[in-house]
Design an enzyme around this catalytic site. Structure first.
Site, PDB file in Angstrom:
ATOM      1  N   SER A  33       0.852  -1.190   0.000  1.00 49.69           N
ATOM      2  CA  SER A  33       0.000   0.000   0.000  1.00 49.69           C
ATOM      3  C   SER A  33       0.887   1.240   0.000  1.00 49.69           C
ATOM      4  O   SER A  33       2.042   1.173  -0.445  1.00 49.69           O
ATOM      5  CB  SER A  33      -0.949  -0.039   1.205  1.00 49.69           C
ATOM      6  OG  SER A  33      -1.948   0.953   1.073  1.00 49.69           O
ATOM      7  N   ASN A  34       0.381   2.360   0.460  1.00 51.00           N
ATOM      8  CA  ASN A  34       1.160   3.601   0.466  1.00 51.00           C
ATOM      9  C   ASN A  34       0.700   4.476   1.624  1.00 51.00           C
ATOM     10  O   ASN A  34      -0.191   4.094   2.380  1.00 51.00           O
ATOM     11  CB  ASN A  34       1.004   4.315  -0.885  1.00 51.00           C
ATOM     12  CG  ASN A  34      -0.450   4.612  -1.184  1.00 51.00           C
ATOM     13  OD1 ASN A  34      -1.099   5.378  -0.483  1.00 51.00           O
ATOM     14  ND2 ASN A  34      -0.992   3.960  -2.212  1.00 51.00           N
ATOM     15  N   ASP A  35       1.301   5.654   1.761  1.00 50.86           N
ATOM     16  CA  ASP A  35       1.069   6.505   2.934  1.00 50.86           C
ATOM     17  C   ASP A  35      -0.176   7.385   2.869  1.00 50.86           C
ATOM     18  O   ASP A  35      -0.374   8.220   3.748  1.00 50.86           O
ATOM     19  CB  ASP A  35       2.286   7.422   3.145  1.00 50.86           C
ATOM     20  CG  ASP A  35       3.453   6.676   3.767  1.00 50.86           C
ATOM     21  OD1 ASP A  35       3.206   5.668   4.460  1.00 50.86           O
ATOM     22  OD2 ASP A  35       4.594   7.097   3.555  1.00 50.86           O
ATOM     23  N   SER A  36      -1.006   7.251   1.851  1.00 51.60           N
ATOM     24  CA  SER A  36      -2.193   8.114   1.779  1.00 51.60           C
ATOM     25  C   SER A  36      -3.059   7.951   3.032  1.00 51.60           C
ATOM     26  O   SER A  36      -3.348   6.825   3.451  1.00 51.60           O
ATOM     27  CB  SER A  36      -3.012   7.742   0.537  1.00 51.60           C
ATOM     28  OG  SER A  36      -4.235   8.452   0.553  1.00 51.60           O
ATOM     29  N   ARG A  61      -7.994   1.965   1.738  1.00 49.92           N
ATOM     30  CA  ARG A  61      -7.468   2.029   3.109  1.00 49.92           C
ATOM     31  C   ARG A  61      -7.230   3.481   3.516  1.00 49.92           C
ATOM     32  O   ARG A  61      -6.689   4.256   2.743  1.00 49.92           O
ATOM     33  CB  ARG A  61      -6.149   1.243   3.190  1.00 49.92           C
ATOM     34  CG  ARG A  61      -5.604   1.032   4.601  1.00 49.92           C
ATOM     35  CD  ARG A  61      -4.106   0.841   4.626  1.00 49.92           C
ATOM     36  NE  ARG A  61      -3.444   1.915   3.886  1.00 49.92           N
ATOM     37  CZ  ARG A  61      -3.373   3.174   4.284  1.00 49.92           C
ATOM     38  NH1 ARG A  61      -3.903   3.539   5.445  1.00 49.92           N
ATOM     39  NH2 ARG A  61      -2.790   4.056   3.527  1.00 49.92           N
TER      40      ARG A  61
END
Ligand code: CTP
Ligand code: CA
Length: 228
Positions: A33-36, A61
């Protein structure tokens, strides 16, 4: 239903906002995933609703719960593929699509049905490209007003302009996610908004709520202008 016949600059408009970071499964307990954080997308959903729009928030997420507003329809998704299907299924009726979500560019080629056990000293994950949601929908655009985000860590203007053209967008919001007070996780942002004609609006460090109001104000103005 006291707000359903809302007034405001976006009254009667169907707005779709995507938010958060997509989750691309490796196995049932692991993912990419990523930091969003979802904050920018949530701010956009609230602002669009306050301006009278009928809002659908498609959230992957996120760090926080989406707005608990009976007038904002929330659809939860996990992967880029699920987000694509959720947006594409609502595309025909959509007036404004704002893609604030951070969509994974690649996903694991295979998602294991059960937890992967460790074995050798190294492990290789093969990744394949996801569907570019904005680019696909940009090709099917008729009345829809399309807004993209470009999270960059340098040279934001050139990258953002390139994405605007490549994805057939009406506006693109460039933010330098490496700048203090901007980007992932913060309540504030520093953005520059570009249209086909070039820079439309440069905003200093302001709240994500303020970015949302200004961006939707621009969209409302341009849609009203096009209808004249
Ligand atoms: N986007 C999308 N589908 C993808 C990837 C991105 O719809 N598979 C959307 C994002 O939601 C965002 C815009 O495209 O609104 C720009 O995303 P960004 O990651 O900045 O651009 P990319 O085209 O993926 O290019 P790169 O990551 O290489 O900079
Ligand atoms: Ca990307």
């Amino acid at each position: 239903l006291q707000n359903s016949a809302a007034s405001g600059p976006l009254a009667g408009k169907k707005v779709i906002v995507t938010a958060g970071g997509t989750v691309e499964r490796i196995d049932p307990v692991r993912y990419i995933s990523n930091d969003s954080s979802g904050k920018m997308g949530f701010a956009l959903a609230r602002a669009a609703r306050a301006m009278g729009a009928e809002v659908t928030l498609i959230a992957a997420r996120t760090d926080e719960k989406p707005p608990q507003d009976p007038d904002i329809k929330v659809v939860r998704v996990e992967s880029a593929q699920e987000m694509y299907e959720a947006v594409a299924g609502r595309w025909k009726a959509c007036d404004i699509l704002i893609k604030a979500a951070a969509v994974a560019d690649y996903r694991p080629k295979q998602s294991a049905p059960s937890k992967i056990k460790k074995s050798g000293e190294t492990m290789t994950l093969e990744l394949v490209k996801t569907t570019d949601i904005l680019e696909s929908l940009g090709k099917m655009k008729d009345k829809q007003f399309l807004i993209g985000f470009a999270a960059e860590t340098g040279n934001a203007e050139a990258f953002a302009k390139d994405k605007l053209v490549r994805k057939n967008l009406d506006l693109i919001v460039a933010n330098d996610v490496a700048a203090e007070g901007a980007g992932f996780g913060t309540d504030t942002n520093i953005v520059s908004i570009y249209g086909a004609e070039g820079l439309v609006l440069d905003l200093p460090l302001v709240s994500k709520d303020e970015v949302a109001r200004r961006l939707l104000g621009l969209a409302a103005e341009r849609i009203a202008g096009a209808a004249l």
